[in-house]
Design a protein around this motif. Structure first.
Motif, mmCIF file in Angstrom:
data_model
loop_
_atom_site.group_PDB
_atom_site.id
_atom_site.type_symbol
_atom_site.label_atom_id
_atom_site.label_comp_id
_atom_site.label_asym_id
_atom_site.label_seq_id
_atom_site.Cartn_x
_atom_site.Cartn_y
_atom_site.Cartn_z
ATOM 1 N N PHE A 33 2.584 -23.742 55.710
ATOM 2 C CA PHE A 33 1.721 -24.160 54.385
ATOM 3 C C PHE A 33 0.404 -24.037 54.731
ATOM 4 O O PHE A 33 -0.521 -23.534 53.911
ATOM 5 C CB PHE A 33 2.197 -26.032 54.080
ATOM 6 N N TYR A 34 -0.098 -24.202 56.183
ATOM 7 C CA TYR A 34 -1.442 -23.995 56.349
ATOM 8 C C TYR A 34 -1.856 -22.851 56.176
ATOM 9 O O TYR A 34 -3.194 -22.632 55.911
ATOM 10 C CB TYR A 34 -1.565 -24.823 57.871
ATOM 11 N N ASP A 35 -1.280 -21.648 56.570
ATOM 12 C CA ASP A 35 -1.464 -20.377 56.514
ATOM 13 C C ASP A 35 -1.556 -19.877 54.984
ATOM 14 O O ASP A 35 -2.311 -19.162 54.761
ATOM 15 C CB ASP A 35 -0.865 -19.353 57.434
ATOM 16 N N GLY A 402 -8.134 -22.639 59.632
ATOM 17 C CA GLY A 402 -8.750 -24.075 59.926
ATOM 18 C C GLY A 402 -7.854 -24.957 60.087
ATOM 19 O O GLY A 402 -8.260 -26.114 60.947
ATOM 20 N N GLY A 403 -6.530 -24.754 59.708
ATOM 21 C CA GLY A 403 -5.541 -25.695 60.128
ATOM 22 C C GLY A 403 -5.461 -26.950 59.231
ATOM 23 O O GLY A 403 -5.074 -27.994 59.852
ATOM 24 N N GLY A 409 -10.060 -22.628 55.054
ATOM 25 C CA GLY A 409 -11.005 -21.522 55.377
ATOM 26 C C GLY A 409 -10.562 -21.215 56.524
ATOM 27 O O GLY A 409 -9.600 -21.217 57.290
ATOM 28 N N PHE A 410 -11.442 -20.298 57.760
ATOM 29 C CA PHE A 410 -11.092 -19.946 59.194
ATOM 30 C C PHE A 410 -11.834 -20.505 59.776
ATOM 31 O O PHE A 410 -13.159 -20.747 59.707
ATOM 32 C CB PHE A 410 -11.391 -18.439 58.902
ATOM 33 N N ALA A 411 -11.422 -21.015 61.118
ATOM 34 C CA ALA A 411 -12.170 -21.389 62.256
ATOM 35 C C ALA A 411 -12.790 -20.214 62.871
ATOM 36 O O ALA A 411 -13.672 -20.265 63.606
ATOM 37 C CB ALA A 411 -11.057 -21.983 63.243
ATOM 38 N N SER A 412 -11.967 -18.934 62.734
ATOM 39 C CA SER A 412 -12.457 -17.572 63.591
ATOM 40 C C SER A 412 -11.989 -16.655 62.657
ATOM 41 O O SER A 412 -10.758 -16.589 62.192
ATOM 42 C CB SER A 412 -11.965 -17.701 65.040
ATOM 43 N N LEU A 413 -12.965 -15.462 62.567
ATOM 44 C CA LEU A 413 -12.612 -14.365 62.042
ATOM 45 C C LEU A 413 -13.093 -13.138 62.814
ATOM 46 O O LEU A 413 -14.323 -12.704 62.353
ATOM 47 C CB LEU A 413 -13.168 -14.287 60.351
ATOM 48 N N PRO A 414 -12.504 -12.842 63.724
ATOM 49 C CA PRO A 414 -13.104 -11.559 64.503
ATOM 50 C C PRO A 414 -13.349 -10.292 63.827
ATOM 51 O O PRO A 414 -12.242 -9.980 63.122
ATOM 52 C CB PRO A 414 -12.294 -11.525 65.874
#
Length: 417
Positions: A33-35, A402-403, A409-414
């Motif tokens: 669900f989180y993704d 971000g979980g 949102g994102f915690a990291s987006l390389p």
């Protein structure tokens, strides 16, 4: 799931959708669900749009129902004291979340909102644009020098930290802890926060309050320009003499910093990710930069930064054909409402030119986000300037979400630029 995700088709097969609706619980969400919550939202909206949760609360997934609740402030209250007492107990988190603007009804909501809005007039926000452009260009210079970057830490999160820091005139060398405190406090708003998350949130409130007590004391000794310094405005209160108490002042400064950081970081990060996932829309936006404003609105709709809202029914009522007793706690699934096909044709298609686009990403009615014009400006300038400098950017590694269920949102987006 059937079909291709890239084509915007996010539906569970009927058998699985039925099983999901029978067992769905916001306090025990499945890992996937989180993704991608949208297949779940579609199943719930189609089969049980005003759904009773196991804890007795209700989850709304239709646009019209969410919009109606936002606008009916006589029936649905934003006051969270009854809801948050069993969740937080007598803790710093409880004190913060029951004193801040967003979780209150008038008169506190009215007093604080009026003070903040006085510093966020259309002219004041327009005056911020040159400094914002300069900030974004400096960040882009840094990205260009590195080549391999994290679009969240190195760009999306850096913009609102500076903008909101400037709005409150927080000294630049004191801004380091702000985002960490903000994330910890907001994480405690998840439907079922763990003891570790609650402990981190309480520590963050304590740290934030200690810092702000010192900052406010310094600002009282040397006030800023009330036309541009929101902290000075909050300290001074309203011209008619209505002043905030010290706890009201401190907790609403935390709220401003938190709200400004999280939603705008997610707006920019989600937008840059969506433009990678939908290359035809990226090409369209690059070819026609005049679409930047509508692109921001579509990012807000398609990947709403704030996915969940809450209200309490102060009297018995009916919603979507279901009776709600007085005192019912209600969760508004903003992300589901913004993908409702009854309101948005082809809701799972990302369309930078979508119009009309009456999304609920900023809420509606009396509690509509007071900083939404500033967030839109930040999003537009960030996207315009980023695409002008790096039209061929690409992801370079696995994005890390971000979980959280409430804030998407994102915690990291390389990426490589």
């Amino acid at each position: 799931m059937t079909g291709a995700r890239a084509a915007g088709i996010v539906r569970f097969p009927p058998e699985r959708a039925a099983a999901i609706v029978r067992t769905f619980d916001l306090r025990a969400l499945p890992a996937d669900f989180y993704d991608d919550p949208f297949p779940y939202y579609h199943a719930l909206r189609e089969r049980d749009p005003v759904m009773a949760m196991p804890d007795g609360s209700f989850l709304l997934t239709r646009y019209d129902d969410c919009n109606a609740v936002y606008r009916d402030t006589r029936t649905f209250s934003s006051d969270k004291r009854d809801e948050f007492r069993p969740k937080f107990g007598d803790t710093p988190l409880y004190a913060h979340h029951t004193t801040s603007l967003v979780f209150n009804d008038p008169p506190l909501h009215t007093r604080v909102r009026r003070i903040i809005a006085g510093a966020l007039t259309p002219r004041a926000i327009a005056d911020m644009e040159p400094a914002l452009v300069a900030l974004v260009e400096r960040l882009l210079d840094g990205l260009a020098a590195r080549g391999t970057v994290d679009l969240i830490a190195d760009f999306a999160a850096a913009i609102p930290v500076e903008v909101i820091g400037n709005l409150l005139d927080v000294p630049r060398d004191e801004r380091g802890p702000l985002r960490g405190w903000s994330l910890a406090i907001l994480s405690a708003l998840e439907p079922a926060p763990s003891p570790a998350v609650l402990a981190a949130g309480n520590r963050a409130v304590d740290g934030f309050i200690a810092y702000l007590e010192d900052l406010v004391a310094r600002r009282r000794r040397r006030p800023g320009d009330p036309e541009t310094d929101v902290l000075t405005r909050l300290i001074a209160g309203e011209p008619e003499g209505g002043r905030l108490t010290e706890p009201e002042l401190l907790h609403n400064v935390i709220f401003i910093l938190n709200a400004g950081h999280e939603t705008t970081t997610n707006l920019i990060g989600n937008g840059l990710h969506a433009l990678c996932a939908w290359p035809d829309q990226r090409a369209r936006l690059i070819a026609d930069p005049g679409l930047a404003e509508s692109a921001v609105e579509e990012i807000l709709r398609f990947e709403s930064s704030n996915q969940l809202g809450n209200r309490r029914a102060v009297r018995a009522t009916e919603l979507g054909g279901r009776a709600l007793p007085a005192g019912s706690l209600i969760t508004l699934a903003i992300g589901a409402a913004n993908r409702d096909p009854a309101q948005f044709p082809e809701p799972d298609r990302f369309d930078v030119g979508r119009t009309p686009n009456r999304h609920l990403a900023f809420g509606a009615g009396r509690h509509q986000c007071v900083g939404m014009t500033l967030a839109r400006l930040e999003g537009r300038v960030a996207l315009e300037r980023f695409l002008a400098r790096f039209p061929g950017y690409r992801l370079d590694g696995a994005p890390v979400r971000g979980g959280r269920a409430r804030f998407r949102g994102f915690a990291s987006l390389p990426a490589r630029v």
